[in-house]
Structures are given as structure tokens and as C-alpha cells.
Design an enzyme around this catalytic site. Structure first.
Site, PDB file in Angstrom:
ATOM      1  CE  LYS A   1      -1.922   3.034   1.833  1.00 45.90           C
ATOM      2  NZ  LYS A   1      -1.494   4.548   1.664  1.00 45.90           N
TER       3      LYS A   1
ATOM      4  CD  GLU B   1      12.883   3.818   9.291  1.00 52.91           C
ATOM      5  OE1 GLU B   1      12.947   3.320   8.221  1.00 52.91           O
ATOM      6  OE2 GLU B   1      13.092   5.009   9.648  1.00 52.91           O
TER       7      GLU B   1
ATOM      8  CB  CYS C   1      12.480   8.777   9.719  1.00 50.49           C
ATOM      9  SG  CYS C   1      13.083   7.477   8.519  1.00 50.49           S
TER      10      CYS C   1
ATOM     11  CD  GLU D   1       9.454  12.553  12.379  1.00 48.91           C
ATOM     12  OE1 GLU D   1       8.771  11.993  12.375  1.00 48.91           O
ATOM     13  OE2 GLU D   1      10.716  11.747  11.825  1.00 48.91           O
TER      14      GLU D   1
HETATM   15  P1  ADP Z   1       2.064  11.111   6.987  1.00 53.97           P
HETATM   16  O1  ADP Z   1       1.028  11.526   8.103  1.00 53.97           O
HETATM   17  O2  ADP Z   1       3.410  11.860   7.035  1.00 53.97           O
HETATM   18  O3  ADP Z   1       1.360  10.794   5.395  1.00 53.97           O
HETATM   19  P2  ADP Z   1       1.830   8.428   7.565  1.00 53.97           P
HETATM   20  O4  ADP Z   1       2.774   7.643   8.778  1.00 53.97           O
HETATM   21  O5  ADP Z   1       0.449   8.732   8.072  1.00 53.97           O
HETATM   22  O6  ADP Z   1       2.612   9.693   7.583  1.00 53.97           O
HETATM   23  O7  ADP Z   1       1.921   7.586   6.421  1.00 53.97           O
HETATM   24  C1  ADP Z   1       2.647   6.436   6.171  1.00 53.97           C
HETATM   25  C2  ADP Z   1       1.775   5.554   5.303  1.00 53.97           C
HETATM   26  O8  ADP Z   1       0.792   4.881   6.249  1.00 53.97           O
HETATM   27  C3  ADP Z   1       1.077   5.785   3.942  1.00 53.97           C
HETATM   28  O9  ADP Z   1       0.854   4.825   2.964  1.00 53.97           O
HETATM   29  C4  ADP Z   1      -0.433   6.157   4.463  1.00 53.97           C
HETATM   30  O10 ADP Z   1      -1.192   6.001   3.605  1.00 53.97           O
HETATM   31  C5  ADP Z   1      -0.277   4.925   5.801  1.00 53.97           C
HETATM   32  N1  ADP Z   1      -1.432   4.899   6.630  1.00 53.97           N
HETATM   33  C6  ADP Z   1      -1.925   6.114   7.034  1.00 53.97           C
HETATM   34  N2  ADP Z   1      -2.776   6.072   8.268  1.00 53.97           N
HETATM   35  C7  ADP Z   1      -2.936   4.520   8.149  1.00 53.97           C
HETATM   36  C8  ADP Z   1      -3.659   3.643   9.122  1.00 53.97           C
HETATM   37  N3  ADP Z   1      -4.417   4.021  10.051  1.00 53.97           N
HETATM   38  N4  ADP Z   1      -3.659   2.284   8.779  1.00 53.97           N
HETATM   39  C9  ADP Z   1      -2.608   2.112   8.137  1.00 53.97           C
HETATM   40  N5  ADP Z   1      -2.035   2.624   7.046  1.00 53.97           N
HETATM   41  C10 ADP Z   1      -2.192   4.178   7.304  1.00 53.97           C
END
Ligand code: ADP
Length: 496
Positions: free
Chosen positions: A190, A265, A299, A399
């Protein structure tokens, strides 16, 4: 634009149009038919439309991955998988210029940077190709020699859910694809909604290299839809996640339903410590790029720059001088050092933190503004320095993920360690000194997964890295990483 005309910009027919999901070796729209735009952050232009996958698509992708895991793929030998990874390596290398272009257009990093990732990606694929015999059967010594013998077997864990961030997808995807293909697992990826193009193009190339249908599936979409469904799916055996700590916590919660193996991570607020005896000719540019590289969207960025008080003024003025030499702009321009931030949301977040820093009383000595003029359609922020920062300030604790450095003075090694470890994170740290003893002492005492001495950011996929505290768990890269894609079992045989 003069400079842009001079660069040899690779071409890609992949830009534009609608991109589908890859499920069971076939490309198709999302079950709901919904799509969303993906935007070039340097210009604000829509560069493609992506299928918006959700739970239904994840269910189908996981089912396809399970079928592939149980099917023909399970009979591939380590030798077969090694040959496959070598073919993958060659196809990726051949098409790397196009991948670099897609990454630049999709998330903004300068083409000079994305092209340079070729070596790392090549090293990663070759490292994983060297690990295809990790699923071993070994005899284990027992206390009953002559009566029982024991065999320890390592077997692929099954279906892996890989949730990829937007800050360096071209690199991140290999932390999942490499060990998946090396061990005989299957995966559902994903990618991040802000930067999915390279994962989609790589998936096409994997099919071209001969990865069997269903072994790698890709479902684009949002975190709350496709991402959450993947993290919670009862038939996913392992989740690998790179992203924010906040989302990481949700992943852990979602994984509890079927006790998935999880590797995380997460964020960082890494201390980069400059001692008075450091060689400033390397420490100044090194520490600056430890934060500004990828516009701060890394990161491991050394965002808390701890500088020994006796050289603070000299260091800050050199840092300012260096920052002003950096060119911010469209990453297609070969002279550009810093591209835009990935999205409007990220731009707003970074500008808000700059505002918070100023309100908290830190001294804004350089940068701090969004770029206007020719660049106003993109999401550009100047390299920004806050001096006189106190480690309790929000800009030193949270961050930011932008080109913003907080300079924090310290008195001696003990003081530096106290400040460095006073954080909820523990991903990385840097030390700049000419004293071997200081380098060793500090490396032992900083509580973080990677320490760099007189350098910052070096990373070898065969060595890997991990985090302390809220920076996550589970090693990424190296043989330990590959082990995480394997179950262990033991077989006792009565030979008496
Ligand atoms: P940012 O907020 O900087 O976009 P995230 O950690 O939210 O960073 O995003 C990293 C990845 O996690 C992306 O692929 C995002 O779509 C996915 N993501 C965000 N929220 C969820 C969730 N609740 N469950 C699973 N994956 C998620």
C-alpha cells in the site's frame, strides 16, 4: 528555466492517465471505481489519477497473495528465487532513469538525488538476492543424543502487508520487496497516497522480470481506507510499516486481531552533536545536509543540532553561510539542492512549526519562509535555522519533517548526552569530533539505532538499521531483517 533546459531529463510514458491496482497479476480499477489525483509538488499540477482502493480491494489482493503463496511459488527453490532477484536487479537498473524521474515528479526530491539512489537500490536487491538460502533446515544439538534428534526449520512467514511512506518510496519499497522475494513470501503493498507512482511502475517491471502473478500486489489508496484494512486483515501474517509514530501506533493496534508480526520504522528527532574539536570544514556542510537532505523529509534527519557552547557563534554563522548557498527549486533543475515539500499538507505543517519556534522564543537566524515568485505554485520552504533552542521547546521535541534545524548549545559530553537522550525517539544520532575517545564514548552512550561519526546518513542495506524507544522495532536490512520474514519451527525425531 535555463538550467532545466540543459539537464538530460529522462522520459516516461508513465506520466498522465489513470493508474490501476495490481491484483493477482492483473491491472484493474478499484472495486468502487473511485480515483484520486496525484500532484507534482513543485508545480501543483496533477500528474496522474490513482485508483482509490479500499477494504474490498485489500481483501482481493490478500486472497491473491495467499493463493500465490500456497501455489507454484512455494515450490520455487532458493536458486530459482536468486535468479529471479538477479533478473529484477537488471530490469530495475535498466529502467532506473525513468524511475528517478517519476520519483522527482511525484514527491519533489531533486533528480540529482533520485538518480543517485540507483546504487543503493542495486545494493539492496543484490543483498536480498544473496539471502535466498535463509530459509534453512539445521540440526540442533539436544540433551538426548542417540534417542532424539532435532531439526530447526525456517519457513516463509506467508502474506506480508507493506505500508510505504512518501518520503523515499523508491528506496522504501525494497525493504519489503527484497525480503519477500528472497524468502518466498508474498506481499500486498500500500504505497503512500502522495507518492505511489514508482511503486506502480516497479510493479510493472517486476512482472516483466518474471515475478509470478499474485506474488506482489499493489493497492493504492488512503491510509484510513486501504492502509487500515491491510493492517487489520486477518489473513496477513506480517506487517512492515515505515511512517509516523502516530500511525505506527494504529498499525500495532490493528495488528493485534490476529497477532501479526510487526516491523515498524517510525519518527525521529535525532541529535547531531558537534564538539569544539570537530573539523568544521566537514561538520558544517555535513550537519546542514543531515537536516536539509530531501528537504528534511527523512526520518533519520539530524534535526537537533547540539553544538558545544564555545564554538556556537562561529558554527551558527558558518551554518548560515552554507545554508545561503543552497538552491531551492524544481528538482528537474540540475543546480537545485532542495526540492519542494511533498504536499500542501506538509507545507502547512512545516510553516506552522516555524511559527511555533518563533513564538517559543527560539531565534530564527536564517530562512523561515515559503518561496514565492516563480515557485509560488509549489510547496517550497527556505532552509531554516533556529538558534538558541532549548530542548523543551516543541521544535526540539516533535518531528517537523521539513528543512528546519534547531541549534541547541551544550557544555560538555555529559551535558550533550543528557540533552541527546532526552527525547521520546531513538532512531539515529551524529557525532563530529577529532577525538577517537569522544567518538567511542558518545557512540556507546547515545540511545539510538544508528550513530554516524564524522558523517551522516550512510546506509548499507546489508547492515541495516533499527530504532530505540518510539522510533519503532524490528531491524530493517541485514540478515536479521530477512529472518523477520521467516517462521521457526522445530522437529523432534525419535531415532532410538
Ligand atoms: P504522513 O502523515 O506523513 O502521511 P503516515 O505515517 O500517516 O505519514 O503515512 C505513512 C503510510 O501509512 C502511508 O502509506 C499512509 O497511507 C499509511 N497510513 C496512514 N494512516 C494509516 C492507518 N490508520 N492504517 C494503515 N496505514 C495508514
Amino acid at each position: 528555466m535555463d538550467a532545466t533546459q540543459k539537464i538530460d531529463i529522462p522520459r516516461s510514458d508513465f506520466i498522465g492517465g489513470s493508474k490501476g491496482l495490481l491484483i493477482g497479476g492483473k491491472w484493474r480499477p478499484s472495486a468502487s471505481g473511485k480515483e484520486f489525483d496525484t500532484v507534482n509538488p513543485a508545480t501543483g499540477e496533477v500528474i496522474a489519477r490513482l485508483a482509490e482502493g479500499d477494504k474490498t480491494d485489500i481483501d482481493e489482493a490478500v486472497a491473491a497473495a495467499r493463493r500465490a503463496f500456497e501455489g507454484e511459488w512455494s515450490r520455487w527453490t532458493p536458486y530459482d528465487r536468486q535468479r529471479l532477484l538477479l533478473r529484477v536487479h537488471d530490469v530495475i537498473e535498466k529502467n532506473f532513469d525513468e524511475l528517478a524521474l517519476l520519483e522527482t515528479l511525484d514527491m519533489g526530491a531533486p533528480l540529482s538525488r533520485t538518480k543517485a539512489l540507483k546504487t543503493f537500490v542495486s545494493q539492496a536487491i543484490l543483498f536480498y538476492a544473496s539471502q535466498t538460502r535463509a530459509a534453512t533446515t539445521e540440526s540442533a544439538p539436544t540433551s538426548f543424543a542417540g534417542q532424539f534428534t532435532a531439526l530447526k526449520i525456517k519457513a516463509p512467514v506467508g502474506v506480508v502487508g507493506g505500508i510505504i511512506p512518501w518520503n523515499a518510496p523508491l528506496v522504501s519499497q525494497w525493504w519489503i520487496l527484497g525480503p519477500t522475494l528472497a524468502t518466498g513470501c508474498t506481499a500486498v503493498l500500500k504505497p503512500a497516497e502522495d507518492a505511489s507512482l514508482t511503486a506502480l511502475r516497479v510493479a510493472e517491471l517486476l512482472l516483466e522480470a518474471g515475478v509470478p502473478d499474485g506474488v506482489v500486489n499493489v493497492v493504492t489508496g488512503f491510509g484510513t481506507g486501504a492502509g487500515a484494512a491491510l493492517a487489520a486483515h486477518p489473513d496477513v501474517d506480517r506487517v512492515a510499516f515505515t511512517g509516523s509514530t502516530e500511525t505506527g501506533r494504529k498499525i500495532v493496534e490493528a495488528s493485534a486481531g490476529n497477532m501479526k508480526r510487526v516491523q515498524l520504522e517510525l519518527g525521529g528527532k535525532s541529535p547531531d552533536i558537534v564538539f569544539a574539536d570537530a573539523d568544521l570544514d566537514i561538520a558544517v556542510p555535513g550537519a546542514a545536509m543531515a537536516v536539509y537532505g530531501n528537504s528534511g523529509q527523512i526520518c533519520t534527519a539530524g534535526t537537533r543540532l547540539l553544538v558545544q557552547r564555545s564554538i556556537q557563534d562561529e558554527f551558527v554563522s558558518k551554518l548560515q553561510e552554507f545554508s545561503q548557498t543552497l538552491r531551492v527549486g524544481n528538482g528537474l533543475d540540475p543546480l537545485v539542492n532542495l526540492g519542494p515539500l511533498v504536499s500542501r499538507k506538509q507545507l502547512d505543517r512545516v510553516l506552522e512549526y516555524i511559527d511555533i519556534g518563533a513564538r517559543e522564543g527560539a531565534s530564527l537566524t536564517s530562512g523561515g519562509k515559503r518561496l514565492a515568485g516563480d515557485l509560488e505554485a509549489g510547496y517550497f520552504v527556505e532552509p531554516t535555522i533556529f538558534a538558541g533552542v532549548n530542548n523543551d521547546m516543541r521544535i526540539a521535541r516533535e518531528e517537523i519533517f521539513g528543512p528546519v534545524v534547531s541549534v541547541i548549545p551544550f557544555d560538555d559530553a555529559d551535558d550533550a548526552i543528557r540533552i541527546a537522550n532526552d527525547t521520546t525517539y531513538g532512531l539515529a544520532g551524529g557525532i563530529w569530533t577529532q577525538s577517537l575517545s569522544t567518538a567511542h564514548q558518545m557512540s556507546q552512550r547515545i540511545k539510538a539505532g544508528t550513530i554516524w561519526v564524522n558523517c551522516y546518513g550512510a546506509l548499507d542495506p546489508g547492515v541495516g538499521f533499527g530504532g530505540y524507544k518510539m522510533s519503532g522495532y524490528g531491524w530493517k536490512g541485514g540478515p536479521e531483517h530477512v529472518n523477520g520474514f521467516l517462521y521457526e519451527k522445530v522437529v523432534y525425531m525419535n531415532i532410538g
